[in-house]
Design an enzyme around this catalytic site. Structure first.
Site, PDB file in Angstrom:
ATOM      1  NE  ARG A  80       0.835  -3.063  -0.307  1.00 32.45           N
ATOM      2  CZ  ARG A  80       0.288  -2.520  -1.644  1.00 32.45           C
ATOM      3  NH1 ARG A  80       0.553  -1.316  -2.009  1.00 32.45           N
ATOM      4  NH2 ARG A  80      -0.024  -3.293  -2.566  1.00 32.45           N
ATOM      5  CG  HIS A  85       3.341   2.444  -5.515  1.00 28.59           C
ATOM      6  ND1 HIS A  85       2.697   1.945  -6.791  1.00 28.59           N
ATOM      7  CD2 HIS A  85       2.315   2.180  -4.550  1.00 28.59           C
ATOM      8  CE1 HIS A  85       1.691   1.142  -6.610  1.00 28.59           C
ATOM      9  NE2 HIS A  85       1.380   1.355  -5.079  1.00 28.59           N
TER      10      HIS A  85
END
Length: 115
Positions: A80, A85
């Site tokens: 995730r 990111h």
């Protein structure tokens, strides 16, 4: 404006993870990797649901995660984080492997936690 609601029961997050997993599998059903990558809406929706699986995993209490080491909690959460990111560095082969191999297995293991 914040609401003072009681914490959500962890089992609801398991249900969420199952639902997100089912969406990933439904969105990619009948596709090969090339078709998956070429279809922008499917690709984006699938990545979003992979992110949501990881987000829900962060809401599972540590003691529950420790009691169920058969589920790779840290890897799910790390995936995730990577998707959110490092979106420019997402490897299509890795994502496809997650979809084809890990998500079906994860779904089965999560279903077992419901009982």
């Amino acid at each position: 404006m914040s609401e003072n609601r009681p914490p959500r029961e962890w089992r609801f997050y398991i249900d969420d993870m199952i639902g997100f997993s089912e969406k990933v599998l439904a969105y990619t059903d009948g596709l090969d990797q090339e078709g998956f990558i070429k279809h922008d809406l499917t690709y984006d929706a699938t990545l979003r649901n992979l992110e949501l699986i990881g987000e829900a995993a962060t809401r599972i209490p540590d003691d529950i995660r420790a009691a169920h080491p058969e589920i790779p909690w840290r890897l799910i959460i790390a995936t995730r984080n990577r998707l959110i990111h490092a979106y420019l560095g997402i490897d299509a082969d890795t994502v496809w492997s997650i979809i084809q191999t890990h998500i079906p297995e994860l779904r089965v293991r999560l279903e077992a936690l419901k009982y």
